[in-house]
Design an enzyme around this catalytic site. Structure first.
Site, PDB file in Angstrom:
ATOM      1  N   ARG A 118      80.479  95.751  54.099  1.00 50.96           N
ATOM      2  CA  ARG A 118      80.337  95.080  52.939  1.00 50.96           C
ATOM      3  C   ARG A 118      81.723  94.798  52.252  1.00 50.96           C
ATOM      4  NH1 ARG A 118      75.725  98.108  52.211  1.00 50.96           N
ATOM      5  NH2 ARG A 118      73.855  97.087  53.409  1.00 50.96           N
ATOM      6  N   LYS A 140      89.315  82.229  50.026  1.00 49.09           N
ATOM      7  CA  LYS A 140      88.525  81.610  50.870  1.00 49.09           C
ATOM      8  C   LYS A 140      88.595  82.041  52.298  1.00 49.09           C
ATOM      9  CE  LYS A 140      87.485  77.038  48.821  1.00 49.09           C
ATOM     10  NZ  LYS A 140      87.305  75.573  49.165  1.00 49.09           N
ATOM     11  N   GLU A 182      99.341  69.731  52.548  1.00 52.76           N
ATOM     12  CA  GLU A 182      98.571  70.505  51.578  1.00 52.76           C
ATOM     13  C   GLU A 182      99.798  70.598  50.396  1.00 52.76           C
ATOM     14  OE1 GLU A 182      95.439  71.180  52.081  1.00 52.76           O
ATOM     15  OE2 GLU A 182      95.006  71.968  53.820  1.00 52.76           O
ATOM     16  N   LYS A 224      98.177  76.494  42.861  1.00 50.34           N
ATOM     17  CA  LYS A 224      96.873  76.810  43.484  1.00 50.34           C
ATOM     18  C   LYS A 224      96.287  78.307  42.704  1.00 50.34           C
ATOM     19  CE  LYS A 224      93.885  77.808  47.309  1.00 50.34           C
ATOM     20  NZ  LYS A 224      93.649  77.864  48.764  1.00 50.34           N
ATOM     21  N   GLU A 234      84.452  78.280  43.082  1.00 49.72           N
ATOM     22  CA  GLU A 234      84.450  76.747  43.258  1.00 49.72           C
ATOM     23  C   GLU A 234      83.053  76.307  42.383  1.00 49.72           C
ATOM     24  OE1 GLU A 234      85.991  75.178  46.863  1.00 49.72           O
ATOM     25  OE2 GLU A 234      84.375  73.769  46.903  1.00 49.72           O
ATOM     26  N   ARG A 238      87.892  74.035  40.814  1.00 49.95           N
ATOM     27  CA  ARG A 238      88.318  74.440  42.269  1.00 49.95           C
ATOM     28  C   ARG A 238      88.199  73.134  43.352  1.00 49.95           C
ATOM     29  NH1 ARG A 238      89.145  80.266  45.516  1.00 49.95           N
ATOM     30  NH2 ARG A 238      89.961  79.082  47.319  1.00 49.95           N
ATOM     31  N   ASN A 242      90.105  70.240  47.244  1.00 50.58           N
ATOM     32  CA  ASN A 242      89.334  69.655  48.604  1.00 50.58           C
ATOM     33  C   ASN A 242      89.877  68.192  48.697  1.00 50.58           C
ATOM     34  OD1 ASN A 242      88.112  72.319  49.267  1.00 50.58           O
ATOM     35  ND2 ASN A 242      86.528  71.698  47.831  1.00 50.58           N
ATOM     36  N   HIS A 245      89.689  66.679  52.029  1.00 53.60           N
ATOM     37  CA  HIS A 245      89.043  67.531  53.244  1.00 53.60           C
ATOM     38  C   HIS A 245      87.523  67.034  53.393  1.00 53.60           C
ATOM     39  CE1 HIS A 245      92.554  69.696  51.974  1.00 53.60           C
ATOM     40  NE2 HIS A 245      91.921  71.107  52.678  1.00 53.60           N
ATOM     41  N   HIS A 249      88.036  67.341  57.240  1.00 47.90           N
ATOM     42  CA  HIS A 249      86.869  68.276  57.949  1.00 47.90           C
ATOM     43  C   HIS A 249      85.867  67.685  58.937  1.00 47.90           C
ATOM     44  CE1 HIS A 249      87.131  71.767  54.908  1.00 47.90           C
ATOM     45  NE2 HIS A 249      88.250  71.637  55.626  1.00 47.90           N
ATOM     46  N   HIS A 262      95.074  70.524  61.409  1.00 46.79           N
ATOM     47  CA  HIS A 262      94.233  70.552  59.840  1.00 46.79           C
ATOM     48  C   HIS A 262      94.952  69.758  58.976  1.00 46.79           C
ATOM     49  CE1 HIS A 262      91.775  71.777  56.746  1.00 46.79           C
ATOM     50  NE2 HIS A 262      92.897  72.362  56.020  1.00 46.79           N
TER      51      HIS A 262
HETATM   52  P1  NAD Z   1      97.053  78.195  62.544  1.00 48.87           P
HETATM   53  O1  NAD Z   1      96.732  79.272  61.937  1.00 48.87           O
HETATM   54  O2  NAD Z   1      96.346  77.362  63.741  1.00 48.87           O
HETATM   55  O3  NAD Z   1      98.615  78.017  63.094  1.00 48.87           O
HETATM   56  C1  NAD Z   1      99.240  76.956  63.638  1.00 48.87           C
HETATM   57  C2  NAD Z   1      99.919  77.166  65.164  1.00 48.87           C
HETATM   58  O4  NAD Z   1     101.196  77.769  64.663  1.00 48.87           O
HETATM   59  C3  NAD Z   1      99.012  78.295  65.738  1.00 48.87           C
HETATM   60  O5  NAD Z   1      99.420  77.886  67.303  1.00 48.87           O
HETATM   61  C4  NAD Z   1      99.655  79.558  65.591  1.00 48.87           C
HETATM   62  O6  NAD Z   1      99.510  80.256  66.727  1.00 48.87           O
HETATM   63  C5  NAD Z   1     101.435  79.108  65.465  1.00 48.87           C
HETATM   64  N1  NAD Z   1     102.016  80.079  64.698  1.00 48.87           N
HETATM   65  C6  NAD Z   1     101.661  80.573  63.588  1.00 48.87           C
HETATM   66  N2  NAD Z   1     102.991  80.993  62.771  1.00 48.87           N
HETATM   67  C7  NAD Z   1     103.742  80.795  63.656  1.00 48.87           C
HETATM   68  C8  NAD Z   1     105.101  81.191  63.539  1.00 48.87           C
HETATM   69  N3  NAD Z   1     105.597  81.797  62.551  1.00 48.87           N
HETATM   70  N4  NAD Z   1     105.965  80.813  64.667  1.00 48.87           N
HETATM   71  C9  NAD Z   1     105.319  80.287  65.649  1.00 48.87           C
HETATM   72  N5  NAD Z   1     104.262  80.050  65.815  1.00 48.87           N
HETATM   73  C10 NAD Z   1     103.236  80.257  64.773  1.00 48.87           C
HETATM   74  O7  NAD Z   1      97.146  76.616  61.533  1.00 48.87           O
HETATM   75  P2  NAD Z   1      97.438  76.599  60.130  1.00 48.87           P
HETATM   76  O8  NAD Z   1      97.880  75.424  60.061  1.00 48.87           O
HETATM   77  O9  NAD Z   1      98.170  77.593  59.596  1.00 48.87           O
HETATM   78  O10 NAD Z   1      96.071  76.851  59.380  1.00 48.87           O
HETATM   79  C11 NAD Z   1      94.921  75.844  59.436  1.00 48.87           C
HETATM   80  C12 NAD Z   1      93.633  76.711  58.973  1.00 48.87           C
HETATM   81  O11 NAD Z   1      93.829  76.909  57.726  1.00 48.87           O
HETATM   82  C13 NAD Z   1      92.597  75.752  59.182  1.00 48.87           C
HETATM   83  O12 NAD Z   1      91.626  76.358  60.062  1.00 48.87           O
HETATM   84  C14 NAD Z   1      92.144  75.348  57.803  1.00 48.87           C
HETATM   85  O13 NAD Z   1      90.659  75.318  57.578  1.00 48.87           O
HETATM   86  C15 NAD Z   1      92.486  76.573  57.012  1.00 48.87           C
HETATM   87  N6  NAD Z   1      92.669  76.599  55.858  1.00 48.87           N
HETATM   88  C16 NAD Z   1      92.050  77.413  54.851  1.00 48.87           C
HETATM   89  C17 NAD Z   1      92.223  77.405  53.488  1.00 48.87           C
HETATM   90  C18 NAD Z   1      91.785  78.521  52.626  1.00 48.87           C
HETATM   91  O14 NAD Z   1      91.902  78.537  51.413  1.00 48.87           O
HETATM   92  N7  NAD Z   1      91.104  79.602  53.170  1.00 48.87           N
HETATM   93  C19 NAD Z   1      93.133  76.322  52.967  1.00 48.87           C
HETATM   94  C20 NAD Z   1      93.749  75.418  53.818  1.00 48.87           C
HETATM   95  C21 NAD Z   1      93.421  75.415  55.407  1.00 48.87           C
HETATM   96  N1  GLY Z   2      91.771  75.008  50.134  1.00 46.44           N
HETATM   97  C1  GLY Z   2      90.844  74.655  49.117  1.00 46.44           C
HETATM   98  C2  GLY Z   2      90.804  75.856  48.394  1.00 46.44           C
HETATM   99  O1  GLY Z   2      91.122  76.902  48.519  1.00 46.44           O
HETATM  100  O2  GLY Z   2      89.962  75.875  47.559  1.00 46.44           O
END
Ligand code: NAD
Ligand code: GLY
Length: 359
Positions: A118, A140, A182, A224, A234, A238, A242, A245, A249, A262
């Site tokens: 938990r 998130k 972003e 943010k 949210e 918040r 999006n 998105h 998405h 993404h």
């Molecule tokens: P990702 O985590 O897939 O990373 C992108 C690529 O870069 C991958 O191939 C990874 O292995 C590689 N990589 C990462 N760091 C590296 C480094 N320093 N050197 C070399 N390669 C590296 O993608 P992302 O763009 O970081 O994240 C996208 C994800 O984030 C999506 O799933 C999206 O839904 C999520 N997201 C979440 C939130 C949130 O608030 N939680 C907000 C925006 C996006």
């Molecule tokens: N990426 C949208 C949020 O964190 O609310």
């Protein structure tokens, strides 16, 4: 080094931004109060950074999970792999998970942290631009369902965020550009002045100019954090984060999570939202042009063709921004000013999207 605080009631935490933080023993020692640590990372990042962090942490009782790479691995199976490791190694509520990677690792490791016993401690160590400006902040966490992105997850804040800008040096260019989507999003939602700064400085950012990078990451974290502090779960404001998105998405989901990054899907999504805002008389022509231009300058896609519109709409209706009154869209009234609007009925929405999705 820059230090910002995300001021969430009873859960506030620091974001550390700077160079070579992965070697900064002091930050890790000050923020980790247990010797039992699980590092979650992936097969691409582990060979570059895992050893470095283990060395910085010293002799602590460290285990790791190295997941396969990719958005299509942000699944319940990856989540289970992490939980298996925690159980195998008898982790308890005092233990820590370190999420070392981009948004995919941060989201899945954070979700595992939120649900193991938990809730155990976790720290975000974002290694992509997207994760440093967005996903590591705000708590998130989620995994995807094959029919809907981020459908299974929790709001769960980390103990701190450690953003080492040196990690961006190994990030592939396409991934760096994806993070800019972003960055532009945050400026469009709430900071006209930052948008105009981006118009002037985006080339410098793309060349990894250090001062511009630190300024950008810091400004995004401030923007943010201010929203998350006001509306952690949210319930209202918040949702503005999006922007683009709901479309993005849906595009990611129906293309199988492996065609577009993404940020690329978000870029297309924001362009669709901006064109719809313009068609509905909310956003003027000049602003629309500036928005499309900035995404082009960031070398991001601004439209998509060959997509099944019916499928897109169906996927959009699985969006989390649906309530009893129906689907809500995030639209722009101006650059720097977003708002939440009830979507028109499906038929009208389809025709609006049809006229906004292509070039
Ligand atoms: P990702 O985590 O897939 O990373 C992108 C690529 O870069 C991958 O191939 C990874 O292995 C590689 N990589 C990462 N760091 C590296 C480094 N320093 N050197 C070399 N390669 C590296 O993608 P992302 O763009 O970081 O994240 C996208 C994800 O984030 C999506 O799933 C999206 O839904 C999520 N997201 C979440 C939130 C949130 O608030 N939680 C907000 C925006 C996006
Ligand atoms: N990426 C949208 C949020 O964190 O609310």
């Amino acid at each position: 080094m820059e230090i910002l605080t995300v001021p969430i009631k009873n859960k506030s935490y620091d974001i550390f931004i700077g160079s070579d933080l992965l070697s900064n023993k002091r930050i890790f020692d000050d923020n980790i109060t247990s010797d039992q640590i699980l590092i979650v990372t992936n097969e691409k990042i582990a060979p570059i950074y895992l050893r470095k962090i283990e060395t910085t942490l010293g002799k602590k009782n460290i285990v790791s999970v190295i997941l396969k790479d990719g958005e299509d691995k942000k699944t319940i199976d990856s989540f289970s792999e992490i939980i298996d490791k925690l159980i195998e190694n008898k982790f308890n509520r005092e233990s820590y998970i370190l999420a070392l990677g981009g948004g995919v690792i941060g989201d899945v490791a954070g979700f595992a942290a939120s649900s193991y016993q938990r809730g155990i401690n976790y720290i975000q160590i974002p290694t992509t631009l997207l994760a440093q400006v967005d996903s590591s902040i705000g708590g998130k966490t989620a995994v995807n369902h094959k029919k809907a992105k981020n459908m299974i997850g929790a709001f769960y804040q980390p103990k701190c965020v450690i953003s080492d800008i040196n990690t961006l040096q190994t990030l592939p260019k396409r991934e760096f550009l994806s993070g800019l989507a972003e960055v532009i999003k945050h400026s469009l939602i709430m900071d006209y002045k930052f948008f105009t700064w981006l118009e002037k400085n985006i080339e410098k950012l793309i060349k990894h100019d250090e001062e511009s990078l630190v300024f950008t990451i810091k400004r995004n974290c401030e923007l943010k954090s201010s929203i998350v502090a006001e509306d952690e779960k949210e319930k209202g404001i918040r949702a503005l984060l999006n922007l683009g998105h709901t479309f993005g998405h849906a595009i990611e989901t129906i293309t199988g999570y492996n065609k577009l990054l993404h940020g690329e899907a978000v870029s297309i999504g924001i362009c669709i939202a901006s064109k719809i805002s313009n068609k509905l008389g909310l956003l003027d022509n000049n602003s629309l042009e500036r928005i499309i231009n900035i995404f082009q300058k960031a070398q991001l896609p601004t439209y998509i063709d060959k997509i099944n519109l019916e499928e897109l709409i169906e996927s959009m209706y699985l969006d989390k921004k649906i309530d009893l009154s129906g689907l809500r869209l995030i639209l722009l009234n101006d650059i720097g000013k977003a708002s939440i609007k009830k979507a028109p009925d499906k038929k009208n929405l389809l025709s609006l999207i049809k006229n906004s999705i292509e070039k």
